[in-house]
Design an enzyme around this catalytic site. Sequence first.
Site, PDB file in Angstrom:
ATOM      1  CG  ASP A 141      -0.260  -0.031   2.533  1.00 56.23           C
ATOM      2  OD1 ASP A 141       0.943  -0.342   2.566  1.00 56.23           O
ATOM      3  OD2 ASP A 141      -0.919   0.237   3.544  1.00 56.23           O
ATOM      4  CD  GLU A 142       4.615   2.650   3.252  1.00 55.26           C
ATOM      5  OE1 GLU A 142       4.886   3.870   3.312  1.00 55.26           O
ATOM      6  OE2 GLU A 142       4.710   1.888   4.226  1.00 55.26           O
TER       7      GLU A 142
END
Length: 357
Positions: free
Chosen positions: A106-107
Amino acid sequence: MSGALRKIVHVDMDAFYASVEQRDAPELRGRPVVVAKRGLRSVVTAASYEARVFGVRSAMPAVRAERLCPQAVFVPPDFARYKAISQQIRAIFYQYTDLVEPLSLDEAYLDVTEDRQALQSATATARAIRADILRETGLTASAGIAPNKFLAKIASDWRKPDGQFVVSPRRVDAFLLPLDIGKIPGVGKVMKTRLTAMGIATVGDLRSVDADLLVARFGRWGWRLHELSHGIDDRPVQPRRAASQVSAEDTLREDLPLAELTPHIERLAEKTWANHRRKQTRVARTVVLKLKTSDFRILTRSFTPAARPASAADVAAIACALRDRVEDDHLTRYRLVGGGLSGFVDAETQPLQASLL
């Protein structure tokens, strides 16, 4: 600041796993969602913003999350689905730059110094990326834009959810110096306590401390703190970053005393060694043991032998020796065991392990 000026964007999906569940099940939208299995031994994988209002956080025991928010909806994690969406998001990143360094599902860091889409600024590029993610996935992302990775990562948290924040080169000190020392990545509760005891509460306080004193107290990490207090971070975005550790861990069916962990350590050593052989072209020098107590304290021990481990049996033997270094009061019980390999080097630079410890 030092080094060539870069334009770095840190993109961080907003409550990613929980947001995916809310997207795919409209009846969950606006409700407190906790991504976790129910049960005494389960921990929270993610929490929606509605659940975070009640104090629910990732890595929290699921039973505590349920006490904090009895009305929460618990959804078991579906990592295959999350990974597929993450790959869709990364495809968007590559439309803007080849310099993408994923940190997790997610990043990621993006170096957008080269303006591939002719958008005139890193700010506009970040805005376009977030718009593409929303249009193609229905999910929101936040972004930090700065001259380096350190500042961009802090900035991405500044206007969450669904926002972005820019730290321009001329605004670095104004942004950085008032920050609580705990905002520095890597400064956890223990380190923050030690720094507070030295009278250091903000990054500005940290900058005022002599670098030699920080090095004397904290070694290489002290020098790193000195650099970060000045906004210095010369690390490039690394598109093909090698794994820093190969590991495996299991939550035990019941809490066990330290002396009864041997078969679990041996089983995880086999699993870790198999993962290492399958995924790594380089070899590992360091064995890591991770333990989590019944009250969720995490203990880690590591050892780097003169010659690298050559088999799962070597890994198990070293990990068991590390277990014996843990102070045992015969009362503490352990709920999780993990084993890992790190310190990767090229195979030709390290001889095989001849003898243990």
